[in-house]
Design an enzyme around this catalytic site. Structure first.
Site, PDB file in Angstrom:
ATOM      1  N   GLU A  52      -4.631  -4.772 -13.896  1.00 37.21           N
ATOM      2  CA  GLU A  52      -3.238  -4.740 -14.354  1.00 37.21           C
ATOM      3  C   GLU A  52      -2.306  -3.997 -13.407  1.00 37.21           C
ATOM      4  O   GLU A  52      -1.098  -4.200 -13.448  1.00 37.21           O
ATOM      5  CB  GLU A  52      -3.133  -4.188 -15.776  1.00 37.21           C
ATOM      6  CG  GLU A  52      -3.412  -2.719 -15.925  1.00 37.21           C
ATOM      7  CD  GLU A  52      -3.229  -2.247 -17.356  1.00 37.21           C
ATOM      8  OE1 GLU A  52      -2.804  -1.093 -17.526  1.00 37.21           O
ATOM      9  OE2 GLU A  52      -3.488  -3.012 -18.286  1.00 37.21           O
TER      10      GLU A  52
ATOM     11  N   ARG B 211       0.853  -1.184   0.000  1.00 34.93           N
ATOM     12  CA  ARG B 211       0.000   0.000   0.000  1.00 34.93           C
ATOM     13  C   ARG B 211       0.888   1.232   0.000  1.00 34.93           C
ATOM     14  O   ARG B 211       1.603   1.501   0.972  1.00 34.93           O
ATOM     15  CB  ARG B 211      -0.940   0.001   1.213  1.00 34.93           C
ATOM     16  CG  ARG B 211      -2.001  -1.079   1.162  1.00 34.93           C
ATOM     17  CD  ARG B 211      -2.900  -0.875  -0.029  1.00 34.93           C
ATOM     18  NE  ARG B 211      -4.130  -1.645   0.088  1.00 34.93           N
ATOM     19  CZ  ARG B 211      -5.055  -1.648  -0.842  1.00 34.93           C
ATOM     20  NH1 ARG B 211      -4.888  -0.936  -1.953  1.00 34.93           N
ATOM     21  NH2 ARG B 211      -6.153  -2.362  -0.698  1.00 34.93           N
TER      22      ARG B 211
END
Length: 182
Positions: free
Chosen positions: A138, A64
């Site tokens: 993606e 993250r």
């Protein structure tokens, strides 16, 4: 009408993005004075607490950027405009983990940060799992990891699980177990 309501007198759009919009509002306070509120608008999200037949929680580990670290989370994703939260939950679970669940129930919904954001997260419990196929976006890189309730709580203690939706879902599931509902 609430006696604490703040009426918007003026607003300025600062940013319209793919995930959030940001506005600054000038508001009239209940005492008649004015103040400024910085507000984040988000379309909402889902989170899925998927439980395997051997009573493990399905999670994903991912980096993250905002936290600058990897964390372990339950599968989750942003709602598309006018999307049914349950359909979104089913899609996100399969996309991120390759899992299809036969049994679904809603655990709860919560606002992430009501002081400045309107994001509402719908949390679902998914059971009777079968393997499907992973179909990540993606720009999404995750690995699936399954943990027992005790292992998950240890990951909370070690800050590997460090996000509200995952902690919330784990505690909701533990509460159900304590009440004999899981």
């Amino acid at each position: 009408m609430s006696s604490f309501e703040e009426k918007t007198l003026a607003k300025e759009t600062i940013y319209n993005g793919r995930i959030i919009d940001l506005e600054v509002h000038t508001v009239s306070l209940p005492n008649g004075k004015e103040s400024t509120r910085e507000l984040v608008f988000h379309p909402g999200a889902v989170a899925v607490l998927a439980i395997t037949d051997d009573d493990k929680i399905v999670t994903v580990r991912q980096y993250r950027k905002a936290l600058k670290k990897e964390v372990v989370e339950i599968p989750a994703g942003k709602l598309e405009p006018n999307e049914d939260p349950l359909l979104c939950a089913k899609r996100e679970l399969e996309e991120e983990t390759g899992i299809i669940a036969s049994t679904w129930s809603k655990l709860h919904s919560f606002y992430t940060s009501p002081g400045f954001a309107d994001e509402l997260v719908h949390v679902y419990l998914a059971e009777d799992l079968q393997e499907g196929s992973v179909n990540l976006d993606e720009d999404e890189f995750v690995s699936r990891e399954d943990y027992t309730l005790d292992e998950s709580k240890s990951l909370i203690d070690s800050l590997d699980i460090h996000d509200a939706k995952t902690i919330y879902a784990i505690l909701m599931w533990e509460l159900r177990k304590l009440k004999g509902q899981a």
